[in-house]
Each structure stands twice: as structure tokens, then as C-alpha cells.
Design a protein around this motif. Sequence first.
Motif, PDB file in Angstrom:
ATOM      1  N   MET A 112       0.868  -1.209   0.000  1.00 25.81           N
ATOM      2  CA  MET A 112       0.000   0.000   0.000  1.00 25.81           C
ATOM      3  C   MET A 112       0.895   1.246   0.000  1.00 25.81           C
ATOM      4  N   THR A 113       0.671   2.162  -0.905  1.00 25.86           N
ATOM      5  CA  THR A 113       1.476   3.408  -0.870  1.00 25.86           C
ATOM      6  C   THR A 113       0.691   4.501  -0.138  1.00 25.86           C
ATOM      7  N   GLU A 114       1.420   5.212   0.701  1.00 18.90           N
ATOM      8  CA  GLU A 114       0.812   6.332   1.463  1.00 18.90           C
ATOM      9  C   GLU A 114       0.386   7.429   0.497  1.00 18.90           C
ATOM     10  N   PRO A 115      -0.827   7.972   0.629  1.00 18.71           N
ATOM     11  CA  PRO A 115      -1.184   9.093  -0.256  1.00 18.71           C
ATOM     12  C   PRO A 115      -0.279  10.300   0.025  1.00 18.71           C
ATOM     13  N   THR A 116       0.120  10.960  -1.026  1.00 18.90           N
ATOM     14  CA  THR A 116       0.995  12.127  -0.806  1.00 18.90           C
ATOM     15  C   THR A 116       0.149  13.334  -0.411  1.00 18.90           C
ATOM     16  N   VAL A 117       0.592  13.974   0.650  1.00 18.42           N
ATOM     17  CA  VAL A 117      -0.133  15.155   1.117  1.00 18.42           C
ATOM     18  C   VAL A 117       0.691  16.384   0.740  1.00 18.42           C
ATOM     19  N   SER A 118       0.016  17.314   0.093  1.00 16.76           N
ATOM     20  CA  SER A 118       0.757  18.533  -0.262  1.00 16.76           C
ATOM     21  C   SER A 118       0.379  19.623   0.726  1.00 16.76           C
ATOM     22  N   HIS A 119       1.301  19.920   1.632  1.00 18.40           N
ATOM     23  CA  HIS A 119       1.014  20.901   2.676  1.00 18.40           C
ATOM     24  C   HIS A 119       1.075  22.317   2.139  1.00 18.40           C
ATOM     25  N   TYR A 120       0.307  23.194   2.766  1.00 20.44           N
ATOM     26  CA  TYR A 120       0.325  24.612   2.380  1.00 20.44           C
ATOM     27  C   TYR A 120       1.683  25.217   2.729  1.00 20.44           C
ATOM     28  N   GLN A 121       2.238  25.879   1.811  1.00 20.00           N
ATOM     29  CA  GLN A 121       3.524  26.546   2.052  1.00 20.00           C
ATOM     30  C   GLN A 121       3.302  28.050   1.938  1.00 20.00           C
TER      31      GLN A 121
END
Length: 519
Positions: free
Chosen positions: A4-13
Motif C-alpha cells: 500500500m502506498t501512502e497518499p501524498t499530502v501537499s502541505h500549504y507553504q
Amino acid sequence: MATMTEPTVSHYQAYKPRPFKREERKDTTILFGGLTWKHERLIQGVMQNMNYNAMPLPNVARADLDAGKELIDVGACCPTIFTTGNLVNFLKSETKHTPKEEVANKYIFLTAGACGPCRFGQYHESYTMALDGLGMRDFRLFLLAQDQLDQGSADGGGLEINLPLSMGLIWAILCADVLTDLEYMTRPYEVTPGQTDKVLQESIEYLYQVYRNRPVKENKWAMLGWHLTTNYFTSALRKVRKMWDAIEVDRLQVKPKVKITGEFWLQTHEGDGNYNIKRWLEQEGAETIPPPIAVWLHYLMHPEIRKLEKRQTMTRNAKIKLAVLQVVERIYNGTYNRFRKALANLPNELPDQIELKNLAEPFYHFELRGGEGHLLIGKALHAYHHKKANMICELTPYSCMPNTMSVGSMANVLGRYPDLLYAPIEIKGDAEVHALSRCQMILTEAKKRSARDMEDVLEKTGLTVEAIRKYEARNPDVRRATYRVPHTGYAGTSANYVAHLAESGRVSRVSSKAPAGCC
Ligand code: SF4
């Protein structure tokens, strides 16, 4: 077995400009804007005096609203949309003939920043959104805090917000303010159309050189002391006054006085962003009282003073801080008054902030910050009680939270003072006819009031227009733009002028009556 691959989270920068290095200064131009062309030209002089390349953005135009709407939050207030669109259109025009990377290196943008409940604190977020939309996140924008004169160097050391720069900027703003007052009280009465604008242009160009060539001291405290004691700026303003001597005015033209209030950017701006309402009012036969930026800067000093005054216990440090702030306020008012005096005390004096607060208090608490806070109520009541204007025109941006509160509170004010003529004009940027026709309705009543005042003063003084005309022919000094007409209790200029001529004995009741048979 499949993993299972972890979903990529794109954090606010949050946006952080890349450094602006000191060695980049000579090849980089600082862009700025948001005020009038007069304030911006003097600010440009100050920036160049500090060895920066600086250039104001083109004045905001209708097309900037569309560009802003395309790229930022649709619910943003109209000043945010206009000013963001203004930067966007400039960058678009530059990138037509220059690669984006080059444009991003060639310019930086400097804008005012603040925190607080209104979107002003989020301006930079809108700019960032727009830069993302343009594919230019690499472009650098820096914030100039409104409450710190010495902020030190921005990342990289290319931009240093220090005392010499801040003092120059404040002095330039005050100077442009007093000249703007002079402009608006002269143009409606000028005898030769276009003369005021011509002299204004010459005055600003002269003052631009004055600011550009300002002596700069190495030590910041020496620079502070020099600003507080020098006659450099006041003697320049006295030269400007001589230029304005040449303008002939006819103050017997009866015109209602309209005080402009509203959200900071909208009330300051001169152009499409507020439907050019100040010029439009003049074309409609009114005299406009423009809002000086100085009142806003003065207002910014007060929350800290109030906070200190309300402390339960005053420590020694708090007492010292309060005393320092009070001295700063006195210096500030004193400087403004010195500039006014150099222009024959023609520009209006700054209203007392305590009085504005007290006038607004029953309707709008001074601790409700954001936008212009209680100022809008205070300024409207100040003009009403002191008879400084026939009408208030409040410019309210579409989707502005603080101004909406203020307009709501004005309903209560009008219940208490039903004869206060108040035109709240909502500005969206693309509904000009609607806004101007609303303003025109109230202006019609203001015109009637100023005409009644003129009839009243002529009757009370026993003077006639013909007698005053004869006096003017013999004494042309009273028709100079720089001749000061004191406030004698009427809102309009013409009524004050007649009352002044009578009170000073320049034209007497007896001589005003034409002998029988005389022309
Ligand atoms: S005061 Fe109103 S118009 Fe001005 S920035 Fe704040 S929310 Fe926008």
C-alpha cells in the motif's frame, strides 16, 4: 504481495520571497503603488535618495479589476482585486517582451502589510495567488509594516527599512497631503481652466527633486534630529506657495463642499478604482475635501496610546513608553502644521483623534479594529458639528467587512442627526452609473443647502455680489488661490468668503449698496 502506498499530502507553504541581495540593488527596480500619483512621485524621490531604483506601478485602471478577478479569490474586497490586478497587468506587459525569469530578477514589489481582522492582512496572500496563476512565484514581494519605522534589512540585505528611509517616506506623504488639500480647494474655483493641474504638476516635480536631493546623514539619530529641526522642506513649500500665487480664483461661485471618507485605498485613490469620483464631483459643481493619509497614520498611533492609558497599573516602563508616544504624536502634528503654515495655513488641520474617538463612541467602539474602525463615524460627525462640509460621501468597497459595519452604524447616527447628508457609495469597480447616480441624489440636496447659506450670509452682512466684485477688481489679492479665507461657521467656501469680507471690514454694508441710478 502488492504494498500500500501512502497518499501524498501537499502541505500549504506560505510564500517567502527569495533573498534580495545588496549587490542586486543597482539592477533591480522596486515597484510600489496604491496611493495618488503625487504621493508616489515624492516617495520615488525618497527611494532614489536612498540609492534604490524605484518606480510606481501605473495608476489603477478598469482592466486591473478584470485581471484581478481572474486570478484571486472571487470574494476578495474590491481594493484587493484592483491592486492585485494592477501588479498582474504590469507583469503581463513586461513578460510580453522579456522572459519571466528576467522580469522576476529585474523587479521586486514593496507593499504595505498589516495584521488585523480585515483582508488588508491578507493582501500578500492574494498577490501570491496571482503570482502562482502567472507562473511567477519566484517574483519577490516584500511587506512594509505600518507601525515600525526601523524594521532592519529584508532577507539578503538589498532592502533596508531604516529610520532615514521611513522618515523620508512619512515626510513625503505629509507634503503630498498638504498639496492635495490645496489642489482640491483651488481647482473648482480656478478662472483659467487647467491652471491648477499645471501648477500642481510643476510643484510636484519640484518637490520630487527636493526629496531626491535630501541630505542624508550617516547616523540614523542625526537623520532624525535633522528632520525635526530643518527648514529644508518648509522653505521648499514656501517656494511652492509662490507658484500657486499665480492662480486666480473666483470664490463667489456657490458650490457644496463634499467630504470624502471611506476605506483607506478607495478614498485615497484617484482614478477608475473609485470611478474617479473626486473629479466627477467637481464636474458636477462641487468642491471636494480629499482625505489626507496623515489622518490614517495619526490614527495608527492611537491604539497603543489607549492601551497604555487603560492599564490597571502603570509600571515605570509603561509610563516612559506612553510619554514617548505622546511626544511622537506632538512632533507629528507639529510637522504637519509647519507644512501647512508654509502654504499660508490653507490646507486643513488634522482633526483631534480623541475628539474623533469621542464623537464615534456612542455608535462604534474604538477597540473595534479593522479598516478605518471608528474613524468613518468620527469624521462624518466632526464635519457635521464643525460645519466643515455640506455632505459626506463614504466610499465603501464591495465585500469589505469593516466598512459594512461602519455603514450599518451610520443608520443609528442618522437617526440621531437626520439632517446629516450622507451618501454611502458601494464601489464594485464595474457599477459606475449606479454609484454615481446615488451620489447625485444627495448632492442635489447639498447644492440647495449651499445656495441657502449664500443667501443667508448676503442677507446677514448686507453685502451684494456686485459690491464684492467691485472690491475684487480693486484688490486682486483676494482672488489669489493663496489668499486664506478663514472658516466663519458656514460649510461652503463662497459663504465663508462673503462673511470674511464683511467681518474683516474689507467690504462694508454701506459701500455695498449701490447708489440709486448707479449701474
Ligand atoms: S478595509 Fe475592507 S476593503 Fe480594505 S483591505 Fe480591509 S476588507 Fe479590504
